[in-house]
Design an enzyme around this catalytic site. Structure first.
Site, PDB file in Angstrom:
ATOM      1  N   ASP A  64     -19.114  -5.965 -22.795  1.00 54.39           N
ATOM      2  CA  ASP A  64     -18.862  -5.300 -21.530  1.00 54.39           C
ATOM      3  C   ASP A  64     -17.536  -4.553 -21.521  1.00 54.39           C
ATOM      4  OD1 ASP A  64     -21.236  -5.974 -20.392  1.00 54.39           O
ATOM      5  OD2 ASP A  64     -20.451  -7.553 -19.102  1.00 54.39           O
ATOM      6  N   GLY A  65     -16.518  -5.084 -22.211  1.00 52.71           N
ATOM      7  CA  GLY A  65     -15.229  -4.403 -22.246  1.00 52.71           C
ATOM      8  C   GLY A  65     -15.341  -3.028 -22.879  1.00 52.71           C
ATOM      9  N   ASN A 133     -14.709  -2.445 -13.005  1.00 54.72           N
ATOM     10  CA  ASN A 133     -14.831  -3.854 -12.616  1.00 54.72           C
ATOM     11  C   ASN A 133     -13.843  -4.201 -11.511  1.00 54.72           C
ATOM     12  OD1 ASN A 133     -16.963  -4.880 -14.045  1.00 54.72           O
ATOM     13  ND2 ASN A 133     -15.748  -6.190 -15.377  1.00 54.72           N
ATOM     14  N   ARG A 161       0.042 -14.467  -0.542  1.00 55.57           N
ATOM     15  CA  ARG A 161       0.987 -15.144  -1.443  1.00 55.57           C
ATOM     16  C   ARG A 161       0.129 -15.995  -2.362  1.00 55.57           C
ATOM     17  NH1 ARG A 161       4.707 -19.872  -1.267  1.00 55.57           N
ATOM     18  NH2 ARG A 161       6.560 -19.296  -2.478  1.00 55.57           N
ATOM     19  N   THR A 174     -18.826 -10.263 -10.544  1.00 53.01           N
ATOM     20  CA  THR A 174     -19.207 -11.367 -11.430  1.00 53.01           C
ATOM     21  C   THR A 174     -18.105 -11.704 -12.429  1.00 53.01           C
ATOM     22  OG1 THR A 174     -20.239  -9.869 -13.034  1.00 53.01           O
ATOM     23  CG2 THR A 174     -21.646 -10.747 -11.285  1.00 53.01           C
ATOM     24  N   ALA A 175     -16.974 -11.011 -12.348  1.00 51.00           N
ATOM     25  CA  ALA A 175     -15.912 -11.199 -13.335  1.00 51.00           C
ATOM     26  C   ALA A 175     -14.734 -11.954 -12.729  1.00 51.00           C
ATOM     27  CB  ALA A 175     -15.503  -9.831 -13.895  1.00 51.00           C
ATOM     28  N   TYR A 176     -13.542 -11.367 -12.762  1.00 53.82           N
ATOM     29  CA  TYR A 176     -12.326 -12.037 -12.311  1.00 53.82           C
ATOM     30  C   TYR A 176     -12.450 -12.502 -10.858  1.00 53.82           C
ATOM     31  CZ  TYR A 176      -7.207 -12.809 -12.530  1.00 53.82           C
ATOM     32  OH  TYR A 176      -5.948 -13.349 -12.551  1.00 53.82           O
ATOM     33  N   SER A 177     -13.023 -11.667 -10.010  1.00 57.19           N
ATOM     34  CA  SER A 177     -13.163 -12.015  -8.595  1.00 57.19           C
ATOM     35  C   SER A 177     -13.977 -13.292  -8.430  1.00 57.19           C
ATOM     36  CB  SER A 177     -13.817 -10.859  -7.830  1.00 57.19           C
ATOM     37  OG  SER A 177     -14.030 -11.201  -6.478  1.00 57.19           O
TER      38      SER A 177
END
Length: 305
Positions: A64-65, A133, A161, A174-177
């Site tokens: 994907d990258g 993304n 914060r 579907t990734a970092y989030s």
């Protein structure tokens, strides 16, 4: 056709399949000049910034990258991008190496559909970048917290914060989030998700915004130095002040699909690895036909009632 190669994986076998097919069909292959030593001499090198402009389609060889890199490369003049899978968990890639000759012939015959992808057009402290993304503000270890305010269409909503602040597209949900606790957004939806990771104060849940709304994140004077990541790539290592302004752009990328339903089923299987429920009979249907037959032959018949 332009080749976009994974930066470190061995792509020789896949490039060889493509080159032999291209030679039979008299198709010109292009590659970025910095990758010329990784491909046969018959593949023509061009400057990286010109690859998408000179190609009718791009072939991404990796995960994907690599696919995201190919989409970003063509964002100003979107071209069909076919993903060839060499990664571990690909949500965007379309074909496996053994299926390449048939896939390339279908690509040449225009026997495919296009899946449109949106991107985030971002002004990061005065620099224009795009992310398919997500874009993230991430704390540096041992340096405190990301402290930033959120404004939508010029109206301030509140502050964060947290360890990281992630803004994602539906594809990026579907990734970092997701890892930060954000919701999964259907790729058929138009939305932007802002998710804090490990929030300590301020806004503590994901915010889902409409695509027409403009987003502004501003680092506060008491914020630690943060890294800014675009699709997982660091573009600023130690920002201590400044703003990130984000707009959603539809139809910024064009991904080749040969079987949209099969692609959706494969992604269901991949999502099941992210702890989503999946029934055994659904898993069976996602196996290749040959493996399904072998499994059925080994499976004992149901006992009589």
């Amino acid at each position: 056709m332009g080749l976009v190669l994974h930066p470190t994986r061995d792509v020789a076998e896949v490039v060889g399949i493509i080159e032999r097919w291209a030679s039979r069909h008299r198709i010109t292959l292009l590659v970025r000049a910095e990758d010329r030593r990784r491909v046969p001499s018959g593949v023509a090198p061009v400057p990286a910034e010109e690859l998408a402009a000179h190609a009718d389609a791009l072939i991404s060889i990796g995960g994907d990258g690599t696919m995201l890199g190919a989409l970003r490369m063509a964002v100003h003049d979107p071209k069909p991008v076919l993903g060839v899978h060499l990664g571990r968990l690909g949500f965007l890639v379309e074909v496996e190496p053994p299926d390449l000759p048939e896939a390339l012939s279908r690509l040449l015959a225009k026997d495919f559909t296009i899946e449109s992808h949106a991107c985030l057009a971002c002004d990061v402290c005065g620099d224009d970048v795009v992310a398919f993304n997500d874009i993230a503000l991430v704390r540096q270890p041992g340096s405190g917290f990301v402290t930033a305010t959120l404004a939508v269409d010029g109206q301030r909503y509140g502050y964060y914060r947290c360890d990281a602040l992630v803004v994602s597209t539906p594809t990026g949900s579907t990734a970092y989030s997701y890892a930060a606790g954000g919701p999964l957004i259907s790729p058929a939806a138009d939305a932007v998700v802002v998710t804090p990771s490990a929030p300590m104060a301020g806004i503590s849940r994901s915010v889902v915004l409409a695509p027409e709304e403009s987003i502004r994140l501003e680092l506060q004077p008491n914020s630690a130095a943060v890294a800014v990541e675009m699709d997982g790539l660091v573009i600023n290592e130690a920002a201590t002040e400044g703003t990130v302004q984000i707009r959603y752009r539809r139809d910024a990328g064009r991904v080749v699909r040969f079987d949209a339903r099969r692609y959706q089923e494969r992604n269901q299987l991949k999502l099941s690895l992210l702890d989503l429920p999946f029934l055994p009979d659904q898993l069976r249907e996602l196996l290749p036909e040959e493996l399904r037959r072998e499994r059925d032959q080994r499976q004992p018949p149901d006992p009589p009632c």
